[in-house]
Every structure is written in structure tokens, then in C-alpha cells.
Scaffold this active site. Structure first.
Site, PDB file in Angstrom:
ATOM      1  N   ASP A 137       8.711   0.904  -7.416  1.00 57.08           N
ATOM      2  CA  ASP A 137      10.129   0.398  -6.600  1.00 57.08           C
ATOM      3  C   ASP A 137      10.772  -1.064  -7.037  1.00 57.08           C
ATOM      4  OD1 ASP A 137      10.626   2.832  -6.679  1.00 57.08           O
ATOM      5  OD2 ASP A 137      11.585   2.820  -4.198  1.00 57.08           O
TER       6      ASP A 137
ATOM      7  N   ALA B  79       2.530   3.368  -5.477  1.00 53.93           N
ATOM      8  CA  ALA B  79       1.975   1.909  -6.482  1.00 53.93           C
ATOM      9  C   ALA B  79       0.199   1.519  -6.546  1.00 53.93           C
ATOM     10  CB  ALA B  79       3.353   1.282  -7.362  1.00 53.93           C
TER      11      ALA B  79
ATOM     12  N   ALA C  37       1.039  -1.575  -0.367  1.00 51.32           N
ATOM     13  CA  ALA C  37       0.215  -0.188   0.014  1.00 51.32           C
ATOM     14  C   ALA C  37       0.226   1.450  -0.466  1.00 51.32           C
ATOM     15  CB  ALA C  37      -0.693  -0.077   0.850  1.00 51.32           C
ATOM     16  N   GLY C  38       1.593   1.265  -0.753  1.00 48.74           N
ATOM     17  CA  GLY C  38       2.356   2.732  -1.052  1.00 48.74           C
ATOM     18  C   GLY C  38       2.435   3.478  -1.394  1.00 48.74           C
TER      19      GLY C  38
ATOM     20  N   LYS D 101       7.823  21.633  -4.186  1.00 48.38           N
ATOM     21  CA  LYS D 101       8.147  21.162  -3.646  1.00 48.38           C
ATOM     22  C   LYS D 101       7.067  19.957  -2.463  1.00 48.38           C
ATOM     23  CE  LYS D 101      10.372  16.696  -1.369  1.00 48.38           C
ATOM     24  NZ  LYS D 101      11.139  16.485  -2.673  1.00 48.38           N
TER      25      LYS D 101
ATOM     26  N   GLU E  45      18.407  15.412   0.908  1.00 44.39           N
ATOM     27  CA  GLU E  45      17.236  15.600   2.184  1.00 44.39           C
ATOM     28  C   GLU E  45      17.983  15.807   3.518  1.00 44.39           C
ATOM     29  OE1 GLU E  45      13.903  13.855  -0.089  1.00 44.39           O
ATOM     30  OE2 GLU E  45      13.897  15.942  -0.661  1.00 44.39           O
TER      31      GLU E  45
ATOM     32  N   ALA F  88       8.848   8.198  -6.253  1.00 43.10           N
ATOM     33  CA  ALA F  88       7.234   8.096  -6.534  1.00 43.10           C
ATOM     34  C   ALA F  88       6.905   8.319  -7.696  1.00 43.10           C
ATOM     35  CB  ALA F  88       7.062   9.191  -5.068  1.00 43.10           C
ATOM     36  N   GLN F  89       6.958   9.457  -8.224  1.00 43.55           N
ATOM     37  CA  GLN F  89       6.462  10.109  -9.424  1.00 43.55           C
ATOM     38  C   GLN F  89       5.915   9.012 -10.234  1.00 43.55           C
ATOM     39  OE1 GLN F  89       7.284  13.131 -13.037  1.00 43.55           O
ATOM     40  NE2 GLN F  89       8.381  13.855 -11.140  1.00 43.55           N
TER      41      GLN F  89
HETATM   42  C1  LIG Z   1      14.275   9.891   1.835  1.00 42.58           C
HETATM   43  C2  LIG Z   1      12.848   9.582   0.805  1.00 42.58           C
HETATM   44  C3  LIG Z   1      12.836  10.447  -0.206  1.00 42.58           C
HETATM   45  C4  LIG Z   1      12.323  10.504  -1.047  1.00 42.58           C
HETATM   46  N1  LIG Z   1      12.185  11.523  -2.667  1.00 42.58           N
HETATM   47  C5  LIG Z   1      11.204  11.764  -3.530  1.00 42.58           C
HETATM   48  C6  LIG Z   1      10.814  12.508  -4.043  1.00 42.58           C
HETATM   49  O1  LIG Z   1      11.727  13.644  -3.842  1.00 42.58           O
HETATM   50  N2  LIG Z   1      10.279  12.549  -5.039  1.00 42.58           N
HETATM   51  C7  LIG Z   1      10.338  11.223  -5.522  1.00 42.58           C
HETATM   52  O2  LIG Z   1       9.371  11.071  -7.117  1.00 42.58           O
HETATM   53  N3  LIG Z   1      10.454   9.579  -4.762  1.00 42.58           N
HETATM   54  C8  LIG Z   1      11.041  10.560  -4.167  1.00 42.58           C
HETATM   55  N4  LIG Z   1      11.498   9.088  -3.594  1.00 42.58           N
HETATM   56  C9  LIG Z   1      11.515   7.369  -4.045  1.00 42.58           C
HETATM   57  C10 LIG Z   1       9.968   6.815  -3.296  1.00 42.58           C
HETATM   58  O3  LIG Z   1      10.021   7.067  -1.965  1.00 42.58           O
HETATM   59  C11 LIG Z   1       9.823   6.026  -4.129  1.00 42.58           C
HETATM   60  O4  LIG Z   1      10.132   5.624  -5.303  1.00 42.58           O
HETATM   61  C12 LIG Z   1       8.632   5.338  -4.188  1.00 42.58           C
HETATM   62  O5  LIG Z   1       8.382   5.221  -2.151  1.00 42.58           O
HETATM   63  C13 LIG Z   1       8.470   4.066  -4.544  1.00 42.58           C
HETATM   64  O6  LIG Z   1       6.787   3.529  -4.016  1.00 42.58           O
HETATM   65  P1  LIG Z   1       6.727   2.326  -4.040  1.00 42.58           P
HETATM   66  O7  LIG Z   1       4.568   2.544  -4.004  1.00 42.58           O
HETATM   67  O8  LIG Z   1       6.549   1.594  -5.709  1.00 42.58           O
HETATM   68  O9  LIG Z   1       6.935   2.090  -2.261  1.00 42.58           O
HETATM   69  P2  LIG Z   1       7.032   2.037  -0.951  1.00 42.58           P
HETATM   70  O10 LIG Z   1       6.792   3.615  -1.004  1.00 42.58           O
HETATM   71  O11 LIG Z   1       8.143   1.151  -0.721  1.00 42.58           O
HETATM   72  O12 LIG Z   1       6.048   0.931  -0.657  1.00 42.58           O
HETATM   73  C14 LIG Z   1       5.969  -0.227  -0.554  1.00 42.58           C
HETATM   74  C15 LIG Z   1       4.218  -0.642   0.289  1.00 42.58           C
HETATM   75  O13 LIG Z   1       4.961  -2.165   0.608  1.00 42.58           O
HETATM   76  C16 LIG Z   1       4.297  -2.653   1.526  1.00 42.58           C
HETATM   77  N5  LIG Z   1       5.504  -3.854   1.632  1.00 42.58           N
HETATM   78  C17 LIG Z   1       7.135  -3.968   1.207  1.00 42.58           C
HETATM   79  N6  LIG Z   1       7.591  -5.016   1.752  1.00 42.58           N
HETATM   80  C18 LIG Z   1       6.743  -5.941   2.402  1.00 42.58           C
HETATM   81  C19 LIG Z   1       5.490  -7.378   2.780  1.00 42.58           C
HETATM   82  N7  LIG Z   1       6.794  -8.479   2.394  1.00 42.58           N
HETATM   83  N8  LIG Z   1       4.567  -7.790   2.607  1.00 42.58           N
HETATM   84  C20 LIG Z   1       3.570  -7.300   3.196  1.00 42.58           C
HETATM   85  N9  LIG Z   1       4.081  -5.853   2.773  1.00 42.58           N
HETATM   86  C21 LIG Z   1       5.250  -4.735   1.979  1.00 42.58           C
HETATM   87  C22 LIG Z   1       5.408  -1.369   2.996  1.00 42.58           C
HETATM   88  O14 LIG Z   1       4.634  -0.777   3.613  1.00 42.58           O
HETATM   89  C23 LIG Z   1       4.859  -0.402   2.160  1.00 42.58           C
HETATM   90  O15 LIG Z   1       3.623  -0.177   2.295  1.00 42.58           O
HETATM   91  C24 LIG Z   1      12.877   9.095  -1.706  1.00 42.58           C
HETATM   92  C25 LIG Z   1      12.500   8.165  -1.641  1.00 42.58           C
HETATM   93  C26 LIG Z   1      13.576   8.360   0.172  1.00 42.58           C
HETATM   94  C27 LIG Z   1      13.912   7.332   1.124  1.00 42.58           C
END
Ligand SMILES: Cc1cc2nc3c(=O)[nH]c(=O)nc-3n(C[C@H](O)[C@H](O)[C@H](O)COP(=O)(O)OP(=O)(O)OC[C@H]3O[C@@H](n4cnc5c(N)ncnc54)[C@H](O)[C@@H]3O)c2cc1C
Length: 402
Positions: free
Chosen positions: A298, A12, A9-10, A375, A165, A315-316
Site C-alpha cells: 500500500d 507484502a 510484516a503485512g 471469498k 463489507e 492485498a492481492q
Molecule cells: C476492511 C478491509 C477489507 C479489505 N478487503 C480486501 C479484499 O477483499 N481484497 C484485497 O485484495 N484487499 C483488501 N483490502 C486491502 C488490503 O487489506 C491492503 O491493500 C493490504 O493490507 C496492504 O498490504 P500491505 O502489506 O501493504 O500493508 P498492511 O497489511 O497494512 O501491513 C503493514 C504492516 O506494517 C506494520 N507497520 C505499519 N507502520 C509501521 C511502523 N511505523 N513501524 C513498524 N511497523 C509498521 C503494520 O503493523 C503491518 O503489519 C481490505 C482492507 C480493509 C481495511
């Protein structure tokens, strides 16, 4: 009724959920996450530095779940079996699916450097960010008791987007740390050790210099062009001289690892064709051999036709992939052809503290207060796209004037 399972629930996963929940088609969704809350991963550095409480960057997942369409299960995903179309959870439960969306996100990457997992703090989720902050506070208390200056030293390993950051937020958090230690803020020493010399390569040199100059003026001490070779307890070992290979040691009681991330280990453990937890997907975001499995955010790698390298994980792009996965599942449910995923970055903006930032909006460079304003608007927009109006009003960044 068709069953759609969303893992994570990130950015994506929640984006996929929100789009699917809008549809009038007949299907049931199961959403799985290890937490009961969503967290804004882009703001983790603020929790680590203590400039924002964890409540500001999280909200309950149930707030975005429509119980008429979706069941939420809090559990850790351990394995995905694409042949039998089942997901195994740490609870022992198995979930069967017709369509699967994998959005399990990122984890810390040590690049095989010895001592990283044992002796450095990671910052990859809310718990680890809170742990960093608690650790810093404990070190400040230890300084007050011992007067050993190593307790006042913080090393950020890596000066990528995340490291920069984090440095900005740590500088901002110095005042509170100093109060705990009983010293003036200038006594808190913040270092950054980084292998390359040209920092923030995603921005032009002028913009990168703006960030470095501000952080230097605020007291950050750089060790650039110094690849880290090992992390020992309370010591960062880096290569000081590329010709001789001579090493130096930097002692500090707080060492934070931000040199890079990889996709979830679940991908490799489930037999996906992955590299560092990222799966090269088809142009419609499905797994190459399983057209009912979408891999997004990711854990996914999509080739940028311009650079001929996978797009950086952000995140974008995760939000855009979430929308496309939902759209393509709806196409498949109706027996239609899926669409090709395309991405055009809207730029990126890095914050350095709460009131400074720098970056690119489209192709235009922005810095200083206007960039900080932008931002915060970007953060609010991404919150709106996962959490909706209620969460944006409650958790958005509206301290726009400084
Ligand atoms: C400090 C920091 C600053 C950033 N700044 C930016 C920015 O300014 N702009 C930008 O575009 N990107 C930025 N990013 C990158 C961005 O945060 C990631 O690319 C983004 O979070 C990816 O989204 P996602 O949904 O793939 O994964 P996530 O956000 O990592 O979500 C994954 C979800 O899966 C769940 N999960 C993981 N493993 C399991 C499992 N085994 N079982 C059940 N649940 C699980 C987690 O709890 C989470 O809720 C930054 C990252 C960091 C760390």
C-alpha cells in the site's frame, strides 16, 4: 554478509520474507514490525463488528521467521535515510541495510474533513478494530441505561469496498448488540453516508445493486450523493443539496470512518517522492533514485498501463509485489538484471456478512453463496501465502456450507 531489512510484516513484507527464506544464498534478514503478530487487514471489519474475535485474524510473526536466516525486531519505524542506508526505530536503535524492502501499509485518510480524527473511529489495524467493537458495546450499555436512541445508531462513513463489507458484518453483529441494549435487533439503526450515488464502481451495476438491495433489505439506511462536510461529536454533517449547499446533521453515538486510506506517513517524513503516502516506483519496484530500496504494497504506486492510473491498493497486488521484490533482490545479489513487475488482477470479491458476497473472478461475475465460498477460498489462499499451512489450518475459513 549482505543485510536485507524488511519493514512491515503485512501481506507484502511477509511474502517477501517467505520467498527470501527459501533461498540458499548467503544473507541475513532483519524483519521489523510494530506488533508481535501479523494481521489479516482484509478481515478487520469482522473484528470491528464483533463477528470474529481478533485471534481469528492474527498469528504470531515468529511462526513464519526462520531464526537461522532472520532476526525479528518488534519496534516502530520512524524514519528511513536512503543516503546513509539506515532505518531509525522509535526505540532509538538504528538498522543499517544493503537492501531495504518497505511494506509499511496503510493508514486512515481524512481528506482534510474537519473533526474526523477527533470524532470518528478508524479501522486500520487490530487495536482500532477492537476499539470500534468495544465502543459499540459501550453505546449499547448506555442505551440500556438512558433509553436515548442515538446510542443505538451506527453511521458508516463511506460506501467503498471496506464500507460495504463493514455494513454487512455490522448487520450480522446486530443480534449481539441488541442483547446488550435489551432491544430487538431491528431497533439497531445502521446508516451509511456516501458522496457518490453509483456505489461499488469497480463492479457492474447489476452486481453493485445486488449488494445494495441485500443491505437495504437488512435495514441499512442510505444517504448517498451526500458528501460529508464535518464530523462533530456524535454528529455527521453532510451536504444535502448540491445546488444550494444546504447541510443536514445525522446524530449517532457510533461514527466509523471508512472513506479511504493513504500509505504510511513514514514515506513522506523520510523524504520519498510520494502522494498520500504512496511512492511511484520503477518498473522493478525499486525507488527511482535508490536501486537497493524496494517499495511495495500500500505504500507503492504502480501504473496500470490499461487505465493509465495506479493500480488500486489491495492485498492481492501486495502479495505479488512481495514475491517480485524477493526475486529481484536475489537477482541483484547474483549480479543479474532485475525483472519488470507485471500484474493481472484475478478479480475481487466483497463479502456482505458471512454467507453472502459479490464480485468478479477473472472477468466472471459471482454473487450469493458461490461468491461467499470463493471469498473464503481467497482468504485461505492469502493466509497460505503469508502464514503457510500451519496458520491456514488454524485460522482459515472452513465454514463453507450454510
Ligand atoms: C476492511 C478491509 C477489507 C479489505 N478487503 C480486501 C479484499 O477483499 N481484497 C484485497 O485484495 N484487499 C483488501 N483490502 C486491502 C488490503 O487489506 C491492503 O491493500 C493490504 O493490507 C496492504 O498490504 P500491505 O502489506 O501493504 O500493508 P498492511 O497489511 O497494512 O501491513 C503493514 C504492516 O506494517 C506494520 N507497520 C505499519 N507502520 C509501521 C511502523 N511505523 N513501524 C513498524 N511497523 C509498521 C503494520 O503493523 C503491518 O503489519 C481490505 C482492507 C480493509 C481495511
Amino acid at each position: 554478509m549482505k543485510e536485507i531489512v524488511i519493514l512491515g510484516a503485512g501481506y507484502a513484507g511477509l511474502r517477501t520474507l517467505r520467498e527470501l527464506q527459501k533461498s540458499k544464498e548467503e544473507f541475513h534478514i532483519t524483519l521489523v514490525d510494530q506488533n508481535t503478530y501479523h494481521f489479516e487487514a482484509t478481515d478487520l471489519h469482522e473484528v470491528a463488528a464483533g463477528t470474529q474475535p481478533k485471534e481469528k485474524i492474527t498469528y504470531p510473526i515468529k511462526d513464519v521467521v526462520n531464526p537461522e536466516k532472520t532476526t525479528f525486531i518488534q519496534a516502530t519505524v520512524t524514519k528511513i535515510d536512503r543516503d546513509s542506508q539506515k532505518v531509525a526505530l522509535a526505540t532509538g536503535q538504528e538498522l543499517a541495510y544493503d537492501y531495504l524492502v518497505v511494506g509499511l501499509g496503510f493508514q486512515s485518510e481524512s481528506f482534510g474533513i474537519p473533526g474526523v480524527s477527533e470524532n470518528a473511529l478508524e479501522m486500520v489495524d487490530v487495536d482500532s478494530a477492537v476499539k470500534v467493537n468495544q465502543h459499540i458495546h459501550e453505546m449499547m450499555r448506555q442505551y440500556a441505561a438512558t433509553k436515548n436512541e442515538d446510542f443505538l445508531k451506527i453511521v458508516v462513513c463511506g460506501a467503498g469496498f471496506t464500507g460495504i463489507e463493514l455494513l454487512g458484518s455490522l448487520v450480522e453483529g446486530k443480534k449481539e448488540m441488541a442483547e446488550i441494549a435489551g432491544v430487538t435487533p431491528d431497533k439497531i439503526q445502521i446508516y451509511c453516508v456516501e458522496a457518490v450515488t453509483r456505489l461499488l464502481p469497480m463492479f457492474d451495476e447489476k452486481l453493485a445493486d445486488y449488494a445494495i438491495k441485500h443491505l437495504t433489505d437488512w435495514g441499512v439506511q442510505w444517504r448517498t450523493g451526500k458528501p460529508i462536510k464535518e464530523i462533530k461529536p456524535g454528529i455527521v454533517v453532510y451536504q444535502d443539496d448540491a445546488d444550494t449547499g444546504a447541510r443536514k446533521e445525522l446524530a449517532a453515538k457510533t461514527i466509523i470512518w471508512t472513506t479511504g486510506v493513504s500509505g504510511s506517513h513514514v514515506m513522506g517524513e523520510s523524504g520519498f517522492a510520494e502522494r498520500r503516502g504512496r511512492v511511484m516506483v520503477s518498473e522493478d519496484l525499486t525507488d527511482n533514485d535508490h536501486k537497493n530500496v524496494y517499495v511495495i504494497g500500500d505504500v507503492s504506486a504502480v501504473m496500470d498501463p490499461e487505465s493509465q492510473r495506479p493500480y488500486p491498493t489491495t492485498a492481492q497486488i501486495a502479495l505479488k509485489m512481495g514475491s517480485m521484490a524477493a526475486k529481484n533482490i536475489l537477482h541483484q545479489l547474483k549480479g543479474e538484471k532485475t525483472e519488470t513487475f507485471t500484474f493481472k488482477s484475478q478479480g475481487s470479491v466483497a463479502s456482505i456478512g458471512n454467507s453472502h458476497a459479490l464480485g468478479l473472478v477473472g472477468k466472471t461475475s459471482v454473487k450469493g453463496y458461490p461468491a461467499s465460498f470463493i471469498k473464503k477460498m481467497i482468504m485461505n489462499k492469502s493466509l497460505l501465502e503469508t502464514g503457510g499451512v500451519k496458520e491456514t489450518l488454524a485460522k482459515g475459513r472452513f465454514d463453507l456450507y450454510h
